[in-house]
Write a protein that holds these residues in place. Structure first.
Motif, PDB file in Angstrom:
ATOM      1  N   SER A   1       0.849  -1.194   0.000  1.00 29.20           N
ATOM      2  CA  SER A   1       0.000   0.000   0.000  1.00 29.20           C
ATOM      3  C   SER A   1       0.880   1.237   0.000  1.00 29.20           C
ATOM      4  CB  SER A   1      -0.874   0.032   1.255  1.00 29.20           C
ATOM      5  OG  SER A   1      -1.713  -1.080   1.255  1.00 29.20           O
ATOM      6  N   LEU A   2       0.352   2.302  -0.582  1.00 30.12           N
ATOM      7  CA  LEU A   2       1.152   3.529  -0.692  1.00 30.12           C
ATOM      8  C   LEU A   2       1.142   4.304   0.635  1.00 30.12           C
ATOM      9  CD1 LEU A   2       0.437   5.163  -4.177  1.00 30.12           C
ATOM     10  CD2 LEU A   2       2.520   4.077  -3.370  1.00 30.12           C
ATOM     11  N   SER A   3       1.883   3.815   1.606  1.00 25.78           N
ATOM     12  CA  SER A   3       1.961   4.518   2.893  1.00 25.78           C
ATOM     13  C   SER A   3       2.942   5.680   2.759  1.00 25.78           C
ATOM     14  CB  SER A   3       2.463   3.563   3.974  1.00 25.78           C
ATOM     15  OG  SER A   3       3.798   3.193   3.654  1.00 25.78           O
ATOM     16  N   PRO A   4       2.843   6.688   3.608  1.00 32.40           N
ATOM     17  CA  PRO A   4       3.801   7.809   3.561  1.00 32.40           C
ATOM     18  C   PRO A   4       5.247   7.326   3.693  1.00 32.40           C
ATOM     19  CG  PRO A   4       1.948   8.342   4.996  1.00 32.40           C
ATOM     20  CD  PRO A   4       1.779   6.899   4.588  1.00 32.40           C
ATOM     21  N   GLU A   5       5.478   6.299   4.517  1.00 25.63           N
ATOM     22  CA  GLU A   5       6.850   5.793   4.720  1.00 25.63           C
ATOM     23  C   GLU A   5       7.381   5.171   3.432  1.00 25.63           C
ATOM     24  OE1 GLU A   5       4.217   4.936   6.633  1.00 25.63           O
ATOM     25  OE2 GLU A   5       4.659   6.344   8.263  1.00 25.63           O
ATOM     26  N   LEU A   6       6.515   4.381   2.757  1.00 23.40           N
ATOM     27  CA  LEU A   6       6.945   3.744   1.507  1.00 23.40           C
ATOM     28  C   LEU A   6       7.205   4.817   0.437  1.00 23.40           C
ATOM     29  CD1 LEU A   6       7.453   1.158  -0.137  1.00 23.40           C
ATOM     30  CD2 LEU A   6       5.020   1.162  -0.730  1.00 23.40           C
ATOM     31  N   ILE A   7       6.322   5.785   0.360  1.00 23.51           N
ATOM     32  CA  ILE A   7       6.504   6.863  -0.628  1.00 23.51           C
ATOM     33  C   ILE A   7       7.834   7.572  -0.386  1.00 23.51           C
ATOM     34  CG2 ILE A   7       5.630   9.150  -1.286  1.00 23.51           C
ATOM     35  CD1 ILE A   7       2.800   8.041  -1.039  1.00 23.51           C
ATOM     36  N   ASP A   8       8.146   7.862   0.861  1.00 24.71           N
ATOM     37  CA  ASP A   8       9.423   8.534   1.176  1.00 24.71           C
ATOM     38  C   ASP A   8      10.606   7.682   0.726  1.00 24.71           C
ATOM     39  OD1 ASP A   8       8.384  10.782   2.196  1.00 24.71           O
ATOM     40  OD2 ASP A   8       8.618  10.238   4.320  1.00 24.71           O
ATOM     41  N   ALA A   9      10.566   6.404   1.066  1.00 23.93           N
ATOM     42  CA  ALA A   9      11.704   5.526   0.753  1.00 23.93           C
ATOM     43  C   ALA A   9      11.891   5.401  -0.762  1.00 23.93           C
ATOM     44  CB  ALA A   9      11.476   4.142   1.376  1.00 23.93           C
ATOM     45  N   VAL A  10      10.780   5.237  -1.483  1.00 27.26           N
ATOM     46  CA  VAL A  10      10.880   5.079  -2.937  1.00 27.26           C
ATOM     47  C   VAL A  10      11.328   6.391  -3.590  1.00 27.26           C
ATOM     48  CG1 VAL A  10       9.511   4.652  -5.031  1.00 27.26           C
ATOM     49  CG2 VAL A  10       9.276   3.147  -3.054  1.00 27.26           C
ATOM     50  N   SER A  11      10.871   7.504  -3.075  1.00 25.65           N
ATOM     51  CA  SER A  11      11.271   8.799  -3.646  1.00 25.65           C
ATOM     52  C   SER A  11      12.780   8.990  -3.561  1.00 25.65           C
ATOM     53  CB  SER A  11      10.569   9.943  -2.908  1.00 25.65           C
ATOM     54  OG  SER A  11       9.180   9.781  -2.986  1.00 25.65           O
ATOM     55  N   VAL A  12      13.340   8.615  -2.443  1.00 28.90           N
ATOM     56  CA  VAL A  12      14.803   8.740  -2.289  1.00 28.90           C
ATOM     57  C   VAL A  12      15.507   7.772  -3.242  1.00 28.90           C
ATOM     58  CG1 VAL A  12      16.727   8.369  -0.681  1.00 28.90           C
ATOM     59  CG2 VAL A  12      14.653   9.554   0.088  1.00 28.90           C
ATOM     60  N   ALA A  13      14.975   6.550  -3.346  1.00 24.91           N
ATOM     61  CA  ALA A  13      15.588   5.561  -4.250  1.00 24.91           C
ATOM     62  C   ALA A  13      15.530   6.044  -5.707  1.00 24.91           C
ATOM     63  CB  ALA A  13      14.887   4.215  -4.100  1.00 24.91           C
ATOM     64  N   VAL A  14      14.402   6.620  -6.115  1.00 23.84           N
ATOM     65  CA  VAL A  14      14.282   7.128  -7.487  1.00 23.84           C
ATOM     66  C   VAL A  14      15.297   8.236  -7.727  1.00 23.84           C
ATOM     67  CG1 VAL A  14      12.786   8.395  -9.088  1.00 23.84           C
ATOM     68  CG2 VAL A  14      11.834   6.519  -7.737  1.00 23.84           C
ATOM     69  N   SER A  15      15.461   9.104  -6.749  1.00 23.46           N
ATOM     70  CA  SER A  15      16.325  10.285  -6.955  1.00 23.46           C
ATOM     71  C   SER A  15      17.782   9.883  -7.188  1.00 23.46           C
ATOM     72  CB  SER A  15      16.209  11.251  -5.782  1.00 23.46           C
ATOM     73  OG  SER A  15      16.805  10.688  -4.638  1.00 23.46           O
ATOM     74  N   ARG A  16      18.157   8.664  -6.790  1.00 19.81           N
ATOM     75  CA  ARG A  16      19.535   8.208  -7.051  1.00 19.81           C
ATOM     76  C   ARG A  16      19.779   8.048  -8.549  1.00 19.81           C
ATOM     77  NH1 ARG A  16      18.696   4.492  -2.469  1.00 19.81           N
ATOM     78  NH2 ARG A  16      19.256   5.726  -0.646  1.00 19.81           N
ATOM     79  N   ARG A  17      18.712   7.917  -9.341  1.00 22.67           N
ATOM     80  CA  ARG A  17      18.850   7.795 -10.804  1.00 22.67           C
ATOM     81  C   ARG A  17      19.047   9.163 -11.470  1.00 22.67           C
ATOM     82  NH1 ARG A  17      19.935   4.457 -13.742  1.00 22.67           N
ATOM     83  NH2 ARG A  17      18.198   4.000 -15.115  1.00 22.67           N
ATOM     84  N   SER A  18      18.900  10.226 -10.691  1.00 24.87           N
ATOM     85  CA  SER A  18      18.992  11.575 -11.254  1.00 24.87           C
ATOM     86  C   SER A  18      20.404  12.116 -11.055  1.00 24.87           C
ATOM     87  CB  SER A  18      17.973  12.475 -10.542  1.00 24.87           C
ATOM     88  OG  SER A  18      18.255  13.817 -10.805  1.00 24.87           O
ATOM     89  N   LYS A  19      21.121  12.317 -12.168  1.00 21.99           N
ATOM     90  CA  LYS A  19      22.494  12.817 -12.064  1.00 21.99           C
ATOM     91  C   LYS A  19      22.650  14.014 -13.009  1.00 21.99           C
ATOM     92  CE  LYS A  19      24.626   8.454 -10.720  1.00 21.99           C
ATOM     93  NZ  LYS A  19      23.600   7.432 -10.830  1.00 21.99           N
ATOM     94  N   PRO A  20      21.984  15.137 -12.699  1.00 24.30           N
ATOM     95  CA  PRO A  20      22.029  16.282 -13.611  1.00 24.30           C
ATOM     96  C   PRO A  20      23.430  16.882 -13.706  1.00 24.30           C
ATOM     97  CG  PRO A  20      20.918  16.859 -11.557  1.00 24.30           C
ATOM     98  CD  PRO A  20      21.190  15.399 -11.494  1.00 24.30           C
ATOM     99  N   LEU A  21      23.722  17.467 -14.850  1.00 25.25           N
ATOM    100  CA  LEU A  21      24.992  18.165 -15.052  1.00 25.25           C
ATOM    101  C   LEU A  21      24.720  19.662 -15.168  1.00 25.25           C
ATOM    102  CD1 LEU A  21      26.703  15.804 -17.649  1.00 25.25           C
ATOM    103  CD2 LEU A  21      27.410  16.165 -15.281  1.00 25.25           C
ATOM    104  N   ASP A  22      25.801  20.435 -15.189  1.00 24.61           N
ATOM    105  CA  ASP A  22      25.659  21.886 -15.193  1.00 24.61           C
ATOM    106  C   ASP A  22      25.444  22.402 -16.620  1.00 24.61           C
ATOM    107  OD1 ASP A  22      25.519  24.388 -14.232  1.00 24.61           O
ATOM    108  OD2 ASP A  22      27.672  24.625 -13.847  1.00 24.61           O
ATOM    109  N   ASN A  23      24.383  21.953 -17.272  1.00 24.73           N
ATOM    110  CA  ASN A  23      24.125  22.433 -18.636  1.00 24.73           C
ATOM    111  C   ASN A  23      22.676  22.841 -18.854  1.00 24.73           C
ATOM    112  OD1 ASN A  23      23.237  19.825 -18.484  1.00 24.73           O
ATOM    113  ND2 ASN A  23      24.075  19.158 -20.450  1.00 24.73           N
TER     114      ASN A  23
END
Ligand SMILES: Cc1cc2nc3c(=O)[nH]c(=O)nc-3n(C[C@H](O)[C@H](O)[C@H](O)COP(=O)(O)OP(=O)(O)OC[C@H]3O[C@@H](n4cnc5c(N)ncnc54)[C@H](O)[C@@H]3O)c2cc1C
Ligand code: SF4
Length: 327
Positions: free
Chosen positions: A280-302
């Motif tokens: 179920s989409l609990s606030p705790e699960l949403i928080d954990a998954v959001s952090v895990a997703v953000s590890r895929r984001s590696k923006p550059l200075d462009n």
């Protein structure tokens, strides 16, 4: 005032005519749909094709057919305005309607097409500049230069995939039809993209994108959130496209999360999304998954805004997207 370079304009009335014209003219020709990406790029001399093949007059590229139960097919020439306002997309493929309606300005959405959006040229602060500006810094690897000015030691270009609908179509598991005089192929849209700022598409030079095929909407719900400096007009600095299917007991049965504008291609966060399945989409699960997703984001200075801000805001946007679907 920036002026277009000279070119010859061909106006096919059918897809078949366009295919043969493209095959005959070869590499010197480019396709143009709404022209809202290509014409500005030509004014900046990022492209100077001697021949343009205009798709605007081809009625067969403007169809919308199917049903949410069976899946939808939409021609590459359907405008973003049409998609943003179409009741079937607003209700059953909400992320696509939102993404289409978030592109640029009303005038450009009236001309800009879904096909042109999917095949938008990748963008970079050192590239989307006038010829005069780029000349003053001796150009860069993507056009007329040798070195990547964002990562000078890098052998590749890191220009950004900035199309709003691209991550959405990946999350919706869409397919695309590509046709040429050699035949046609239908591929998952995710296979159209390549992690290469200079050659971001697997589309071959003689192929025309004719159609986007969406699977049945079933019980999928989707959302698209876009970070940009201004509330309209601006390209995304981050796009978060989430599609979830819920089971009868309200747990997540299936999940796809794709990030736009963080790399040269839409970035799927499949492992993080898999953490949602069966739960179920609990606030705790949403928080954990959001952090895990953000590890895929590696923006550059462009792009606009700082790298740190763009990185730090990723979990915030993923959390908001998941929370919207939880309610
Ligand atoms: C001020 C401004 C703001 C913008 N903001 C955004 C934004 O916020 N988000 C965003 O995503 N985009 C933005 N854009 C870019 C653009 O308006 C949209 O991406 C639009 O959807 C492009 O569609 P088009 O039909 O005009 O493409 P075109 O300019 O006609 O074509 C774009 C590219 O796709 C190729 N192409 C087009 N159709 C086909 C086809 N059927 N088969 C094969 N190749 C094809 C062309 O050869 C070209 O390389 C902005 C543009 C401007 C000028
Ligand atoms: S990422 Fe590097 S090579 Fe690519 S457009 Fe930007 S400066 Fe040029």
């Amino acid at each position: 005032m920036l002026r277009l370079p000279p070119f010859r304009y061909l106006a096919p009335g059918t897809i078949e005519q366009a295919m043969y014209m493209l095959a005959q003219e070869g590499e010197q020709a480019m396709l143009v749909a709404g022209g809202t990406d290509l014409y500005p790029n030509m004014k900046r001399r990022q492209f100077t094709p001697p021949v343009l093949i205009g798709l605007h007059g081809i009625a067969a590229l403007k169809h919308i057919s199917g049903s949410p139960d069976q899946g939808m097919r939409l021609g590459a020439g359907v405008t973003l305005t049409t998609l943003a306002n179409h009741p079937v997309f607003v209700e059953h493929y909400a992320a696509l309607a939102t993404a289409s309606g978030s592109v640029s300005t009303p005038q450009l959405r009236n001309m800009g097409t879904i096909g042109g959006n999917v095949l938008l040229d990748t963008r970079c602060n050192y590239y989307n500049q006038t010829e005069f500006w780029r000349h003053s810094i001796d150009y860069c690897m993507k056009k007329d230069g040798e070195v990547c000015l964002v990562a000078p030691g890098s052998p590749r270009c890191w220009a950004i995939s900035s199309a709003d609908t691209a991550p959405v179509l990946v999350s919706l598991d869409a397919q695309v039809r590509l046709v040429s005089v050699r035949g046609e192929r239908v591929i998952p849209v995710r296979e159209l993209f390549r992690d290469d700022g200079m050659n971001p598409y697997t589309r071959l030079g003689d192929e025309i994108l004719t159609e986007i095929i969406l699977p049945p909407a079933d019980d999928w719900r989707s959302v698209y959130l876009k970070l940009r400096r201004r509330g309209s007009f601006d390209f995304p600095l981050l796009g978060v496209a989430v599609a979830l299917r819920f089971a009868a007991d309200s747990t997540v049965a299936d999940a796809r999360i794709t990030l736009g504008a963080v790399a040269s291609h839409p970035v799927e966060a499949s492992e993080a999304a898999a953490q949602l399945v069966g739960r179920s989409l609990s606030p705790e699960l949403i928080d954990a998954v959001s952090v895990a997703v953000s590890r895929r984001s590696k923006p550059l200075d462009n792009a606009d805004l700082t790298i740190n801000y763009r990185k730090q805001v990723t979990p915030v946007f993923v959390r908001r997207a998941l929370s919207q679907l939880a309610t």
